[in-house]
Scaffold this active site. Structure first.
Site, PDB file in Angstrom:
ATOM      1  N   HIS A 169      -2.467  -1.378  -4.324  1.00 56.63           N
ATOM      2  CA  HIS A 169      -3.924  -1.372  -4.456  1.00 56.63           C
ATOM      3  C   HIS A 169      -4.410   0.073  -4.434  1.00 56.63           C
ATOM      4  CE1 HIS A 169      -4.617  -1.678   0.234  1.00 56.63           C
ATOM      5  NE2 HIS A 169      -3.953  -0.595  -0.111  1.00 56.63           N
ATOM      6  N   SER A 204       0.827  -1.197   0.000  1.00 54.96           N
ATOM      7  CA  SER A 204       0.000   0.000   0.000  1.00 54.96           C
ATOM      8  C   SER A 204       0.870   1.259   0.000  1.00 54.96           C
ATOM      9  CB  SER A 204      -0.948  -0.068   1.203  1.00 54.96           C
ATOM     10  OG  SER A 204      -1.928   0.934   1.171  1.00 54.96           O
TER      11      SER A 204
END
Length: 207
Positions: free
Chosen positions: A136, A111
């Site tokens: 993501h 992330s």
């Protein structure tokens, strides 16, 4: 990465920090291990990315720039991600300061951790052999009146678009490819991260 006005208590708790002792002209001097490594221009980004941790990392980078603006800074990353605004403060400082910031993934960079990993100086972004990277789209959650929820929904879409643009810039992937690949969690091994452009090479041992 989370987009949230709320701040969880994410500060890392280090119960035991090793101390090292150095001999100086004035006798012995003790340092905690992280302070000693800071003298070697090494910074650790470990655990959740949150405001307190981000402020410490920014302060360390600014200090090292003041010490020597020509020498590289080494940012070791082992992080599951965290708050976007905290991560962006680190990112913007990395781009702002004069020294190159070399990034090294150990364990995982997921992330926001992955975003900061790929934001290192081109040619100086590395993974250790068994580390992994996960990318993501930003996560968000907001409670309140319908109008406020709509405002925050628009904002998170704007943030998502900007993060994708920056990721495309640093990886060399097209914006469309980044949008597709971050629609869901995507895990990459160290070789896959190199192929994707998130890092430049894998470090197996020191030269």
């Amino acid at each position: 990465m989370s987009y949230s006005g709320e701040r969880d208590n994410l500060a890392p708790h280090m119960a035991l920090v090793p101390m090292v002792i150095e001999q100086t002209s004035r006798g012995e001097r003790s340092f905690d291990i992280y302070s000693r490594l800071l003298k070697e221009r090494v910074i650790f980004l470990t655990g959740q990315v949150e405001d307190h941790m981000a402020n410490l990392i920014v302060a360390q980078m600014l200090f090292l720039e003041a010490e020597n603006p020509e020498k590289d800074i080494y940012l070791y990353i082992n992080s599951p991600g965290g708050v976007i605004t905290a991560g962006i403060s680190i990112y913007d400082t990395m781009q702002f300061i004069k020294p190159d910031v070399s990034t090294i993934c150990m364990g995982q960079a997921a992330s926001m951790g992955a975003f900061l990993l790929t934001a290192g100086a081109k040619g100086k972004r590395f993974c250790l052999p068994n580390s992994r990277v996960m990318i993501h789209q930003p996560l968000g959650g907001y409670q309140g009146q319908a109008t406020d929820i709509e405002i925050h929904a628009r904002e998170i879409l704007k943030v998502k678009g900007r993060m994708n643009e920056l990721m495309a810039h640093h990886t060399g992937q097209s914006l469309e490819q980044i949008e597709r690949d971050t629609e869901r969690d995507r895990f990459l091994s160290a070789p896959e991260a190199v192929e994707y452009g998130l890092v430049d090479s894998i470090l197996t041992h020191r030269n």
